[in-house]
Design a protein around this motif. Structure first.
Motif, short mmCIF file in Angstrom:
data_model
loop_
_atom_site.label_atom_id
_atom_site.label_comp_id
_atom_site.label_asym_id
_atom_site.label_seq_id
_atom_site.Cartn_x
_atom_site.Cartn_y
_atom_site.Cartn_z
N LEU A 13 0.81 -1.21 0.00
CA LEU A 13 0.00 0.00 0.00
C LEU A 13 0.84 1.26 0.00
O LEU A 13 0.50 2.24 -0.65
N CYS A 14 1.92 1.26 0.78
CA CYS A 14 2.76 2.46 0.83
C CYS A 14 4.09 2.16 1.51
O CYS A 14 4.24 1.16 2.20
N THR A 15 5.02 3.08 1.30
CA THR A 15 6.24 3.16 2.08
C THR A 15 6.21 4.52 2.75
O THR A 15 6.25 5.55 2.08
N ALA A 16 6.09 4.51 4.08
CA ALA A 16 5.92 5.74 4.84
C ALA A 16 7.21 6.09 5.57
O ALA A 16 7.85 5.22 6.16
N GLY A 17 7.56 7.36 5.55
CA GLY A 17 8.72 7.84 6.27
C GLY A 17 9.22 9.14 5.66
O GLY A 17 8.87 9.47 4.54
N LEU A 18 10.02 9.86 6.43
CA LEU A 18 10.68 11.08 5.96
C LEU A 18 12.01 11.18 6.68
O LEU A 18 12.14 10.74 7.83
N ARG A 19 12.96 11.80 6.04
CA ARG A 19 14.29 11.89 6.61
C ARG A 19 14.29 12.60 7.97
O ARG A 19 14.95 12.17 8.90
N ASP A 20 13.57 13.69 8.10
CA ASP A 20 13.59 14.47 9.35
C ASP A 20 12.36 14.22 10.22
O ASP A 20 12.03 15.04 11.07
N LEU A 21 11.70 13.10 10.02
CA LEU A 21 10.50 12.78 10.77
C LEU A 21 10.82 12.57 12.24
O LEU A 21 11.81 11.91 12.58
N SER A 22 10.01 13.13 13.12
CA SER A 22 10.19 12.95 14.56
C SER A 22 9.45 11.72 15.06
O SER A 22 9.89 11.08 16.01
N VAL A 23 8.30 11.42 14.46
CA VAL A 23 7.48 10.28 14.86
C VAL A 23 6.95 9.60 13.61
O VAL A 23 6.49 10.27 12.68
N LEU A 24 7.01 8.28 13.59
CA LEU A 24 6.38 7.47 12.54
C LEU A 24 5.57 6.41 13.26
O LEU A 24 6.09 5.70 14.13
N THR A 25 4.29 6.29 12.92
CA THR A 25 3.42 5.39 13.67
C THR A 25 2.50 4.62 12.73
O THR A 25 2.09 5.12 11.69
N ALA A 26 2.22 3.38 13.13
CA ALA A 26 1.21 2.56 12.46
C ALA A 26 0.27 2.06 13.56
O ALA A 26 0.72 1.46 14.54
#
Length: 108
Positions: A13-26
């Motif tokens: 469905l997706c690849t989620a993330g960013l280089r400067d991301l502080s929080v990544l949640t599922a």
């Protein structure tokens, strides 16, 4: 960068993330509205809600955040969710971005 590769029933469905991301949640969430609980919509009484949410947060500046969303979808019993933690060079563009100014009051 750390990213989540998210699959539903074997389909990516997706690849989620960013280089400067502080929080990544599922978040995988199930809830059932109870008949005796207040509901904004009477049709929601005794309804079930099964959802998958994938999002994140960026610290933009002091007191300023940006919330991102890659997925927010309904699921059904029998669905199979797979989340692979990846070291990715590229990610998908979020489907939603929302900047929020936080108003803090120092504690006394």
């Amino acid at each position: 960068m750390i990213a989540f590769e998210v699959y539903l029933n074997g389909e990516k469905l997706c690849t989620a993330g960013l280089r400067d991301l502080s929080v990544l949640t599922a978040i995988l969430n199930w809830r059932q509205h109870q008949a005796d609980a207040p509901a904004a919509n009477p049709e929601d009484l005794d309804a079930e809600d099964l959802r998958l949410y994938v999002g994140g947060m960026l610290n933009i500046a002091e007191g300023s955040r940006e919330f991102l969303r890659w997925l927010d979808l309904n699921l059904e019993v029998g669905d199979e969710i797979t989340i692979k933690i990846a070291d990715a060079n590229t990610v998908d563009i979020p489907i939603r971005r929302e900047k929020v100014e936080l108003n803090f009051s120092p504690r006394k």
